[in-house]
Scaffold this motif. Structure first.
Motif, short mmCIF file in Angstrom:
data_model
loop_
_atom_site.label_atom_id
_atom_site.label_comp_id
_atom_site.label_asym_id
_atom_site.label_seq_id
_atom_site.Cartn_x
_atom_site.Cartn_y
_atom_site.Cartn_z
N THR A 1 7.04 -4.63 -2.67
CA THR A 1 7.00 -4.29 -1.25
C THR A 1 8.04 -3.22 -0.93
OG1 THR A 1 8.50 -6.13 -0.80
CG2 THR A 1 6.15 -6.56 -0.56
N ALA A 2 7.84 -2.54 0.21
CA ALA A 2 8.67 -1.38 0.56
C ALA A 2 10.12 -1.74 0.82
CB ALA A 2 8.08 -0.70 1.79
N SER A 3 10.38 -3.02 1.14
CA SER A 3 11.76 -3.43 1.42
C SER A 3 12.67 -3.30 0.20
CB SER A 3 11.79 -4.87 1.93
OG SER A 3 11.11 -5.73 1.04
N ASN A 4 12.08 -3.13 -1.00
CA ASN A 4 12.88 -2.93 -2.21
C ASN A 4 13.55 -1.56 -2.25
OD1 ASN A 4 12.47 -5.23 -4.35
ND2 ASN A 4 10.46 -4.93 -3.41
N GLY A 5 13.03 -0.62 -1.45
CA GLY A 5 13.58 0.74 -1.45
C GLY A 5 12.83 1.63 -2.44
N ASP A 6 12.89 2.93 -2.19
CA ASP A 6 12.22 3.91 -3.05
C ASP A 6 12.80 3.84 -4.47
OD1 ASP A 6 11.26 6.15 -4.38
OD2 ASP A 6 11.38 7.44 -2.61
N PRO A 7 11.93 3.57 -5.48
CA PRO A 7 12.43 3.44 -6.86
C PRO A 7 13.18 4.67 -7.37
CG PRO A 7 10.16 2.68 -6.71
CD PRO A 7 10.49 3.32 -5.40
#
Length: 570
Positions: free
Chosen positions: A315-321
């Motif tokens: 999910t996007a809450s992980n932050g841009d890889p």
């Protein structure tokens, strides 16, 4: 299957569940050892090394067998076994000269091999080639290690007691008898094992049958003395002594073929005072039923495979890889938290899966080719075969997948739980203990579909499945604790309880400064009991061990696992 409860009043069994520490016996033999001696054959000895905090230390060694290149050693190694730990072992074979201690000279070293205790118990009989320094084969030398569990707490017994012609202690009515059984410990102390209910106004009582574990009853020692007392119940607590007798579990087992076991219930004071005193009644064991309780190792050694699946939160809450602050950032020098948790748990589980292939799934991302949100996709993008080769294959699939997906949301985990539960349900139709599933869910936040997740877990609790959830990052995971039944019984939104507690939740941050082994130990510690609980509920016995071939695989067929270089210990 703990039928013994703690209690302190008549009608309750004493001596509650006992933590069972599994012990394993290892027996070793070698074949085709190198011949280091000029005039006769090598005099081999095997040293067992264990690794503690990265250091190898000698645990024990076998006897020396003179002039033999195919030794079968009599020495038995005994080790404590823990499923949740990677217990690393090293077997080193040396040629011993006379009475001298083992040296470090290369020409005395006949070969060695490293493995884990988990690998040995999963195979029950492990045959491996021996290696010299620099991973060089020691000719055609092999070592064979047999494993056997030492069963300690391996069952319980159901006992049916009655009595006849007990002394009457009451003036206006008959005695109200109850029976107490005490185990006499090695130090002479007495431990109350069971106290029956009170039978009112009856000199020929028939007590309710009761169950007690063998470890509680007699410490698994059939000849241990048991002191049995019969009392006349008094509501003020001043019970009148009727009589006593001593028994052993071995005596109790003489029951059978319609015959019963009887003991004279004796009052020592009456015996001294009364000339013609015979007894104060007789106590009769009318029936005895032994119940075998299988252990986790019984199932593993019977061939039960542990299939491991990992589900990763994209999910996007992980932050841009691509950003170093992202929880999915791939640092070439240090694995991120997702990888640390995956490797720590996966490396333990892979010892119990013979094909070493693991399902790797993702959720919460837009995936190619249409970039629609998916909450259940194979991270190798092969929906027909979501399995990866060994843990390293899962790591590579994860790293390759990141640039191809768009992190999105929400955090829905119920689809994957339902999928693995459905897969596990397929195993149920086989009706044997051949495969059990572990699902590891790695997520950075509280799940969005909590109601559906609770429903999915309740359904899954009926299947051969355990679920481990590791919270990654610094989110507030308070609401996730509801999924872990430790604080109460998890229920579906409609109020249906789980059949078994199958979920273990831990925040990764609690283990940030600890070793990976500490995380694995915490999240996997409950799995053995969950496996036993499932198969016990289904009344499924372990499969009989499959005889393995004595001849080791040739070097050409040696499994492609990483074999460390083994050399003599300094």
């Amino acid at each position: 299957m703990n039928d013994v409860q703690d209690a302190t009043s008549p009608g309750a069994a004493l001596g509650g569940p006992v933590a069972c520490v599994s012990k394993v016996e290892l027996r070793v033999a070698c074949k085709a050892l190198l011949d280091r001696d000029t005039l006769n054959k090598s005099d081999p000895c095997v040293i067992l090394m264990v690794q503690n905090q990265g250091q190898w230390t000698e645990l024990d060694r076998t006897e020396v067998i003179k002039s033999n290149l195919h030794p079968v050693f009599a020495k038995v190694f005994t080790l404590d076994y823990y499923f949740e730990e990677a217990q690393k072992l090293r077997f080193e074979v040396y040629d011993i000269h006379g009475t001298h201690s083992i040296g470090t000279r290369d020409d005395d070293f006949l070969g060695g091999v490293e493995c884990t205790l988990g690998q040995i118990v999963a195979q029950k009989k492990m045959v491996k080639p021996l290696f010299l320094k620099y991973a060089k084969y020691a000719g055609k030398s092999t070592i064979t290690v047999h494993a056997e569990e030492i069963s300690g707490n391996n069952g319980y017994v159901e006992l049916f007691f009655c009595a006849k012609k007990l002394d009457d202690k009451d003036l206006f009515s008959k005695s109200d008898p109850f029976l107490e059984i005490y185990r006499i410990n090695d130090d002479g102390t007495e431990q109350l094992v069971h106290r029956t209910e009170v039978i009112k106004n009856n000199l020929n009582p028939v007590w309710e049958p009761f169950k007690v574990s063998l470890i509680s009853l007699c410490s698994c020692d059939e000849d241990r003395k048991l002191k049995c007392l019969v009392w006349d119940y008094d509501s003020r607590g001043k019970h009148d002594f009727i009589g006593e007798f001593y028994a052993t579990f071995r005596e109790m087992q003489k029951i059978g073929g319609g015959s019963k076991v009887t003991w004279d219930c004796m009052n020592p004071k009456y015996k001294l005072k009364k000339k013609n005193y015979k007894n104060s009644g007789v106590v009769i064991l009318s029936d005895l039923k032994l119940h075998r309780v299988y252990s986790f190792l019984d199932y593993i050694m019977g061939g039960c495979q542990i299939h491991f699946t990992v589900a990763i939160d994209f999910t996007a809450s992980n932050g841009d890889p691509r950003n170093s602050c992202s929880l999915h950032y791939i640092n070439p020098y240090q694995p991120n938290e997702y990888l640390k948790a995956l490797i720590a748990v996966g490396e333990i589980c892979q010892d119990y899966d013979s094909d070493k292939r693991f399902s790797a799934l993702g959720f919460g991302a837009r995936i190619p080719p249409n970039y629609e949100v998916s909450h259940d996709f194979a991270i190798n993008f092969n929906p027909e075969d979501d399995e990866c080769e060994e843990i390293q294959g899962v790591v590579e699939a994860y790293q390759n997948c990141l640039p191809k997906i768009q992190l999105y949301g929400p955090t829905n985990v119920s689809p994957i739980i339902s999928r693995i539960a459905k897969l596990s349900a397929g195993e149920e139709t086989i009706k044997d203990a051949s495969r059990y599933h572990i699902l590891l869910i790695l997520t950075d936040g509280v799940v969005t579909d909590m109601a559906d997740t609770r429903e999915a877990i309740v359904r899954a609790s009926y299947q051969p499945l355990s679920i481990i959830i590791v919270g990654v990052g610094n989110a507030d995971f308070t609401d996730m604790q509801i999924l872990d039944g430790d604080d109460g019984v998890l229920r579906s939104p409609k109020g249906e309880p789980v059949l078994r507690d199958i979920v273990q939740f831990v925040p990764f941050r609690d283990f940030k400064t600890a070793s990976p082994a500490a995380l694995a130990k915490c999240v996997l510690a409950e799995v053995p009991n969950q496996v036993v609980e499932y198969y016990s509920h289904k009344a499924i016995c372990p499969m009989p061990p499959v005889p393995s071939c004595d001849s080791p695989t040739s070097h050409a067929n040696t499994p492609t696992e990483s074999l460390p270089a083994v050399g003599p210990t300094a």
